[in-house]
Structures are given as C-alpha cells and as structure tokens.
Design a protein around this motif. Structure first.
Motif, PDB file in Angstrom:
ATOM      1  N   ASN A 158     -33.578 -17.605 -14.023  1.00 18.49           N
ATOM      2  CA  ASN A 158     -34.066 -16.230 -13.962  1.00 18.49           C
ATOM      3  C   ASN A 158     -35.454 -16.023 -14.567  1.00 18.49           C
ATOM      4  O   ASN A 158     -36.100 -15.018 -14.276  1.00 18.49           O
ATOM      5  CB  ASN A 158     -33.086 -15.285 -14.663  1.00 18.49           C
ATOM      6  N   ASN A 160     -30.211 -12.007 -10.009  1.00 16.26           N
ATOM      7  CA  ASN A 160     -30.121 -11.006 -11.069  1.00 16.26           C
ATOM      8  C   ASN A 160     -31.161  -9.906 -10.880  1.00 16.26           C
ATOM      9  O   ASN A 160     -30.901  -8.726 -11.067  1.00 16.26           O
ATOM     10  CB  ASN A 160     -30.324 -11.683 -12.428  1.00 16.26           C
ATOM     11  N   LYS A 184     -30.106  -7.808  -8.007  1.00 14.08           N
ATOM     12  CA  LYS A 184     -28.958  -6.992  -8.414  1.00 14.08           C
ATOM     13  C   LYS A 184     -29.406  -5.813  -9.275  1.00 14.08           C
ATOM     14  O   LYS A 184     -28.975  -4.671  -9.070  1.00 14.08           O
ATOM     15  CB  LYS A 184     -27.965  -7.874  -9.183  1.00 14.08           C
ATOM     16  N   ASN A 185     -30.271  -6.107 -10.211  1.00 19.13           N
ATOM     17  CA  ASN A 185     -30.759  -5.028 -11.066  1.00 19.13           C
ATOM     18  C   ASN A 185     -31.539  -4.000 -10.260  1.00 19.13           C
ATOM     19  O   ASN A 185     -31.413  -2.792 -10.477  1.00 19.13           O
ATOM     20  CB  ASN A 185     -31.642  -5.597 -12.175  1.00 19.13           C
TER      21      ASN A 185
END
Length: 507
Positions: free
Chosen positions: A86, A129, A132-133
């Motif tokens: 990430n 991530n 998704k955020n």
DNA sequence: AAAGTGCCCAACCGCCGCTGG
DNA sequence: CCCAGCGGCGGTTGGGCACTT
C-alpha cells in the motif's frame, strides 16, 4: 544497508509501547525460531519502512513472515505485506484519483461490486485499500447528499454488458447453478416493472449530472434467478457459516404458498386514484421469456443495483429477514391469481425509456428519460423529503397480521432507525437493503413462478382499501427490496409519497 | 482561541482459499 | 484426509487533521 541506528530506533519504538502483538499466533510462530519478539502495530515509521524496503529489494516480495526473522523488523508478515503493497511499492501512484480512474472505479463497481483487488488490478499504481477508501468516502458523501452512487450511463452500460453476458450464458435455460443458498430458501422473486413513472422535476433538475443513480445494474441482474452471476456475486465470497446464517434468517417457507402473500405497503397513500393514475408498477416474471425480455423486467428484484444503495454485500440477509415480512397474505391474497392481468413485457421498455407520451400527471422529470433510473433517483429524493415525516410514518408501521413478533419488530425498527438517513436508501456501496433481500431471493427452484402484478385499477382499489392504513411504512427501499411494486408521486397537496405493493413470491 | 464535529486514510482484524507436509 | 502456515481479500476502526461553531 539499513543503518543500525534505524534498527535501534525501531527497537526503541517497540519498547516504548504500542507493542501489542496483533497476531499472537504469528508472534508465537516467530517464536519458533527461538526469539519471541513482540510485534509492533500501529503507524509505520520511516525507519521501519527503510528496513522493509531494503529487505524486499534484497529478497523480493513474498515470504513476509521471514521479514521479521531476517531483518529484525518487529512487524508481522501481514503488516509487512500491507505496508509494502500500500505504501512502499515503487510502482505506486500517489495523489488523488484522476477523473479517468474515478470513472473506471465507478464502472467496475457497477459491474463487480466491492471487489477492490480486482479493481486495483485494473488501475496500475493503485491499491485495493486506496480504492476501497475512495469508494467508501464517495459513498458516504453521496449518501449524505441523498444522491445515488452511479451515473445513469454507467448503469446502463453495466446493465447492457450484463445483459449480453447473460444472454451468452443461456440466461433462460432454467439451469440452477447456485444452490448453496437458494435451495434452502426455495422461493422466487417476481420482477418489478415500472411504468408511467412520474418524478419530481426539481428532484431531477437539481441533481448533478453524475448523480442520477445509485444502481449497479449488472448487479441487479446478478440477482436474477438462474443468472450465472446471481448468487455468485452475493455469496461466492461468503463463507458457509455466513450463508447458513443468511439463509437461516429467512422466514419459514412453509408459511407461504405460491399464491398468497401479496402485501401492500403504502406511504402517503393520499388519493388512491391519483396514485393509480400517476404511477403504475407491475410485475412480470416469466421464466420462459427470452432473455431480451427477461433482462429488463427482472432487473429490479435482484439487482445489486437497486440495491446498491443501502447495505454492504457482506450483510446480505439481515435486512432481508426483516423485510421479508410474510404475512400480508392475509390482506391481499389474490394478486397471483389468474384474475390478475399479467403485465406486458413491453412495459419493461417503458420502464427504461420512460416515454413522455406515456407519462401521466403533471411531471415528467427525467432529463435523460431513464425511467427506472429516475425512479430510483426520485426515491432518493422522496425519502429525503419525507424525512420530516419519518417519525410519523415509522409510527404507523404495523403488524396487521400478527406475523411479526415484538422482537422482530423491534429489530426492524431499530434498523430502520439505524438507516433512517434519508440518503441511506441509495447511499451505500457494494450492497444494500436490496442486496440483502435479493440475496435470499435468488431462486434456484426452477422458475415456474409467475408473479402477476396488479393492474392500475387494482392498485387504485388497493390503495383505497382501508387496510392499507395498517401497513404503511416509510421505507420505499424496503419495499423495493421486498419484491415490491413501488409507486412514487405527489399527492394533491404536493406532498411526496410513494406506494409500494409487495409480493413475497413463491415459497 | 478553544471546543466540537466530521472526514480521510493507514492499519488492523477476521476470514477464506491454497498449498505443502 | 487433516492440519498448519501463509498470502490475500474485504470490512472495520481509530488517530490525526481540517473545518466549523
């Protein structure tokens, strides 16, 4: 070469606290090497990053648990992998999403739902991530604003794509491919057909162009019985326990027969005739229909799209349980009878196209003439508009047939409150109330079922029926999620209303 | 300026599937 | 076949920051 001071610094940090082994099992596993090291959790420091980067540069990705063993980094393998993937990967693209990326995310989400990893694979330099955020933020924002998530063009695109796929997959073959949940439930869902859709002009015109719909059409189709997508999208990733739990939430099928259970919900019933005239919705689900007919007409019941508004897919059934309220059968039990006119499949086109010529009443509002989409949009607005009336309507949710025990009702109302945000009907991402519902609705039991919808006259009659007063509810999305025929409109005083007539299908 | 509120995002958590012993 | 280890995935959390009152 990592500076030893960095390591010392890292060790110092570890000793300072925050060292609360997040993965005790892994920590103990590490201990098998002889050194039992408490694994740190929390934000990564530059020193830790440096250690990890050096390790990966030297040994490559993978074998993350070895990182701690060989580098002295007091992080579990998972944490290392996450940090690398990430934040430390050299090919990561930093900064805000571009317009193109956002568009792609929306499109993909319309098609595949919360498959962040898959999306990330299509967006070089972006992580699951991050996506998704982004999505969750977007959803919340739009939810707050009472806006649908998906732009209509994306809806239709996804819809068309899915339709094509379904056709290619012999959609109407009658094969049952997903039994895992469905066979347990053994009921089927009728389609919902919108016709003569009427919307508030302001509701549409005030909307940003990209905010017209929160419906992942393809996912809608996902939920269509027999669709190869069907249960897959909702359950393939659900563990058996969850599936069992979900199915277990269903009401006992023995409680219903194929012809009973045609509950009616009404909200702001107002003048029944007006409702009937201004908005007619019917149902048509005929499994023998060719795919091109089925596609549109079956969209709603199972669609993630409709769905998409309210609940995460990970919660496919809790609401469904609550919304699959069986016992309106005592009130209206003849909709499925031969007396009920089988809706024309052509009206599916009406739904999609919302031809002005068929509009009745005062307002035709869809600038894009998107029919269903506008309906959904309108619903979002209507719900928002009706917020002020929330308490009133919530209070009139009733249990006329005694089918809903206190506990269930409490739960229902609690959740109701929990999702009382007017925007909630369409604000959520990956799933929704519909998702939950249709999760249970995806049928595997053949498709002999035909759900017949009431005619306009019947609707008028129903709306006028005093019994409606007993079953008023304010959540149109609930209604829709429950095989409902939903009506939106405006009463004489200009007050918004929506009426939904629900069918519970075959059990 | 301080307190309150809401948002963003990095990280954690739990679960699942795969693989190898 | 069973079990443990591991990587991966999606959902959730909570700290920090920005904005508002």
């Amino acid at each position: 070469m990592v500076d030893r001071d960095m390591i010392n610094e890292n060790e110092d940090m570890i000793s300072k606290g925050g060292v609360d082994s997040p993965y005790d099992d892994e920590a103990s596993h590490e201990g098998s090497t002889g050194a039992s090291i408490l694994l740190k959790k929390g934000p990564w420091t530059p020193a830790e990053d440096a250690i990890l980067v050096e390790y990966v540069n030297k040994h490559g990705e993978g074998n993350w648990n070895a990182v701690q063993k060989h580098s002295g980094l007091a992080r579990c393998g998972k944490s290392c992998r996450l940090r690398w993937a990430n934040h430390l990967r050299p090919d990561l693209k930093k900064g805000a999403f571009t317009v193109e990326e956002e568009r792609l995310i929306i499109e993909m989400h319309a098609k595949i739902g919360n498959k962040w990893a898959q999306m990330a694979a299509e967006l070089p330099g972006r992580t699951d991530n991050e996506i998704k955020n982004y999505w969750n933020t977007r959803i919340k924002r739009r939810q707050r604003a009472g806006l649908p998530v998906y732009p209509p063009d994306i809806c239709f695109q996804a819809l068309n794509d899915k339709q094509h796929d379904d056709e290619m997959c012999s959609f109407a073959s009658g094969n049952i491919q997903h039994h895992d949940l469905i066979s347990v439930n053994n009921f089927e869902i009728p389609a919902i057909e919108f016709k003569h859709l009427e919307l508030y002009p302001p509701a549409i015109h005030d909307m940003p162009a990209d905010s017209l719909l929160d419906i992942p059409p393809s996912i809608m189709i996902d939920q269509i019985p027999n669709s190869s997508y069907g249960s897959k999208s909702l359950f393939s990733s659900m563990n058996p326990a969850k599936r069992l739990r979900a199915s277990g939430l269903l009401l006992p099928r023995s409680s219903f027969s194929s012809n009973d259970a045609v509950p009616i919900y009404s909200q702001y019933p107002g003048d029944g005739s007006e409702i009937g005239q201004s908005f007619s919705v019917s149902s048509a689900y005929d499994h023998n229909l060719p795919p091109d007919h089925i596609t549109s007409s079956q969209l709603l019941p199972g669609s993630h799209a409709f769905i998409n508004g309210n609940f995460p897919p990970s919660e496919p059934s809790s609401w469904a349980m609550k919304s699959e309220l069986p016992s309106f059968q005592n009130h209206i039990s003849n909709w499925g009878s031969p007396a009920s006119p089988l809706p024309s499949l052509d009206s599916v086109d009406t739904l999609i196209q919302s031809p002005l010529t068929e509009q009745t009443g005062s307002s035709i509002l869809s600038p894009r003439n998107s029919g269903l989409l506008d309906a959904v949009l309108y619903e979002s607005k209507a719900i928002k508009n009706s917020k002020d009336n929330h308490s009133h309507r919530a209070g009139i949710f009733a249990n006329p047939g005694g089918w809903m025990d206190d506990t269930l009702q409490d739960v229902h109302e609690t959740e109701w409150e929990a999702h009382g945000d007017p925007a909630s009907s369409f604000g959520h991402s990956g799933g929704s109330m519909f998702n939950r519902y249709t999760t249970n609705s995806v049928s595997s039991s053949g498709c002999e079922f035909k759900q017949e919808a009431p005619s306009v006259d019947q609707l008028q009659s129903i709306v006028k029926d005093e019994r409606l007063d007993e079953i008023l509810i304010s959540r149109s999305d609930v209604l829709l999620g429950s095989n409902c025929y939903s009506h939106w409109g405006e009463n004489n005083s200009g007050e918004s209303f929506d009426t939904a007539i629900c069918s519970w299908g075959t059990w």
